[in-house]
Motif scaffolding. Structure first.
Motif, PDB file in Angstrom:
ATOM      1  N   ASP A 146       0.818  -1.217   0.000  1.00 50.54           N
ATOM      2  CA  ASP A 146       0.000   0.000   0.000  1.00 50.54           C
ATOM      3  C   ASP A 146       0.859   1.278   0.000  1.00 50.54           C
ATOM      4  O   ASP A 146       0.365   2.357  -0.328  1.00 50.54           O
ATOM      5  CB  ASP A 146      -0.911   0.044   1.241  1.00 50.54           C
ATOM      6  CG  ASP A 146      -1.878  -1.120   1.307  1.00 50.54           C
ATOM      7  OD1 ASP A 146      -2.288  -1.585   0.235  1.00 50.54           O
ATOM      8  OD2 ASP A 146      -2.214  -1.558   2.423  1.00 50.54           O
ATOM      9  N   LEU A 147       2.114   1.139   0.348  1.00 50.44           N
ATOM     10  CA  LEU A 147       2.948   2.309   0.622  1.00 50.44           C
ATOM     11  C   LEU A 147       3.407   3.015  -0.646  1.00 50.44           C
ATOM     12  O   LEU A 147       3.753   2.379  -1.647  1.00 50.44           O
ATOM     13  CB  LEU A 147       4.166   1.897   1.446  1.00 50.44           C
ATOM     14  CG  LEU A 147       3.877   1.244   2.807  1.00 50.44           C
ATOM     15  CD1 LEU A 147       5.172   0.807   3.463  1.00 50.44           C
ATOM     16  CD2 LEU A 147       3.104   2.203   3.714  1.00 50.44           C
ATOM     17  N   LYS A 148       3.444   4.350  -0.545  1.00 52.64           N
ATOM     18  CA  LYS A 148       3.977   5.174  -1.626  1.00 52.64           C
ATOM     19  C   LYS A 148       5.092   6.106  -1.148  1.00 52.64           C
ATOM     20  O   LYS A 148       5.921   6.534  -1.948  1.00 52.64           O
ATOM     21  CB  LYS A 148       2.849   5.999  -2.259  1.00 52.64           C
ATOM     22  CG  LYS A 148       1.791   5.168  -2.959  1.00 52.64           C
ATOM     23  CD  LYS A 148       0.723   6.045  -3.595  1.00 52.64           C
ATOM     24  CE  LYS A 148      -0.322   5.199  -4.316  1.00 52.64           C
ATOM     25  NZ  LYS A 148      -1.383   6.045  -4.928  1.00 52.64           N
ATOM     26  N   SER A 149       5.113   6.435   0.134  1.00 57.37           N
ATOM     27  CA  SER A 149       6.130   7.357   0.651  1.00 57.37           C
ATOM     28  C   SER A 149       6.539   6.938   2.054  1.00 57.37           C
ATOM     29  O   SER A 149       5.840   6.171   2.729  1.00 57.37           O
ATOM     30  CB  SER A 149       5.599   8.799   0.666  1.00 57.37           C
ATOM     31  OG  SER A 149       4.508   8.920   1.556  1.00 57.37           O
ATOM     32  N   VAL A 150       7.679   7.456   2.483  1.00 63.82           N
ATOM     33  CA  VAL A 150       8.193   7.154   3.822  1.00 63.82           C
ATOM     34  C   VAL A 150       8.819   8.408   4.404  1.00 63.82           C
ATOM     35  O   VAL A 150       9.487   9.170   3.698  1.00 63.82           O
ATOM     36  CB  VAL A 150       9.212   5.997   3.777  1.00 63.82           C
ATOM     37  CG1 VAL A 150      10.414   6.356   2.896  1.00 63.82           C
ATOM     38  CG2 VAL A 150       9.671   5.613   5.171  1.00 63.82           C
ATOM     39  N   ALA A 151       8.599   8.634   5.692  1.00 63.93           N
ATOM     40  CA  ALA A 151       9.134   9.807   6.389  1.00 63.93           C
ATOM     41  C   ALA A 151      10.196   9.377   7.394  1.00 63.93           C
ATOM     42  O   ALA A 151      10.050   8.347   8.058  1.00 63.93           O
ATOM     43  CB  ALA A 151       8.010  10.561   7.094  1.00 63.93           C
ATOM     44  N   SER A 152      11.248  10.183   7.503  1.00 63.54           N
ATOM     45  CA  SER A 152      12.280   9.954   8.512  1.00 63.54           C
ATOM     46  C   SER A 152      13.323  11.060   8.391  1.00 63.54           C
ATOM     47  O   SER A 152      13.183  11.982   7.580  1.00 63.54           O
ATOM     48  CB  SER A 152      12.936   8.580   8.336  1.00 63.54           C
ATOM     49  OG  SER A 152      13.650   8.224   9.509  1.00 63.54           O
TER      50      SER A 152
END
Length: 284
Positions: free
Chosen positions: A98-104
């Motif tokens: 389901d993922l399209k982006s990631v934050a960190s």
């Protein structure tokens, strides 16, 4: 001075938080938004100690920290090496597909390049790993994930989709333990435990001054384990050096090396003398 609190940079759930719990389990970890705020919390007596990240085995030194050390008014009394393990986490019910982006944090992205590229995720930089987790918990989104330590997932109710996604599993961050207490002593080293001395210096404006300043360490057999330069006050002509050596100023060889260093330097300051962490012997 509060005797039972330790400051760290980051949100609750960050690597600094985990480092505090591992090294000082009886102290209350206090999150600070910036390194400057962490230093100030210790300097003002709000916290007895500070757990300050200074370098990572993959990403290198932590930006901004070294130039803050000499002006912090704090002393280094210890070091802590923390193995770094990053988790890909998301809101409950979300799947990897389901993922399209990631934050960190950008430094976390640098340590997890392989997984991010393999999943084709768009990066969303934030100031802290645990902040990415907290924001995702506060604003659920089935297309977004966060990269943060496992503690952040537990604190903010997120699910770990992929564990330990760092590119190399010997990924380690080094922290310095700092205090404002002028009378505080570093823990006495046990039998066979080496000491580390951290110091800063600026050489005089002489030909080959740096070469001559460092010559005393070679001729006296003193092992220099770190030498890093950084600019002072944005001036290209005022270069400071941060350095670490094995040993303590009371050792005869170190005392002779420091005497030669000071002859060729216009500023010299010892920031701390403390036992070498057991981790050094494990990787040495």
């Amino acid at each position: 001075m509060n005797r039972n609190r330790i400051a760290f940079q980051g949100e609750l759930g960050a690597n600094g938080h985990e480092a505090c719990l591992a090294a000082y389990p009886d102290m209350e970890p206090v999150p600070c938004a910036t390194f400057e705020e962490a230093f100030e919390a210790v300097r003002a007596g709000e916290c007895r100690l500070g757990m300050i990240a200074v370098e990572n085995s993959i990403a290198g030194r932590v930006a901004d920290v070294h130039h803050l050390l000499p002006s912090s008014g704090l002393r280094i009394i210890g070091e802590h090496f923390k193995p770094i393990h990053f988790q890909l986490m998301a809101n409950p019910g979300v799947r990897v597909d389901d993922l399209k982006s990631v934050a960190s944090m950008p430094i976390a992205f640098a340590q997890c390049r392989g997984t991010i590229a393999r999943l084709g995720l768009t990066r969303e930089p934030v100031s802290d790993t645990a902040l990415a987790a907290r924001q995702l918990a506060e604003r659920p989104d089935p297309t977004r994930a966060a990269i943060a330590p496992a503690l952040a997932a537990r604190l903010y109710g997120l699910n770990i989709l992929l564990p330990d996604i760092e590119d190399t599993h010997n990924n380690t961050t080094r922290f310095l333990v700092m205090t404002a207490d002028a009378d505080a002593e570093a823990p006495a080293p046990g039998p066979g435990v080496k000491c580390v001395t951290s110091f800063v210096f600026r050489v005089r404006n002489l030909p080959a001054a740096l070469y001559k300043a460092l010559g005393g360490f070679a001729t006296n057999g003193v092992n220099m384990t770190k030498l890093e330069s950084y600019m002072e006050n944005a001036a290209f002509t005022a270069t400071f050096f941060y350095s670490e050596i094995d040993g303590r100023p009371g050792d005869e060889a170190v005392a002779r090396a420091f005497e030669e260093l000071q002859f060729f330097s216009e500023r010299f300051e010892i920031l701390g003398v403390y036992p070498a962490a057991p981790y050094r012997a494990q990787v040495g």
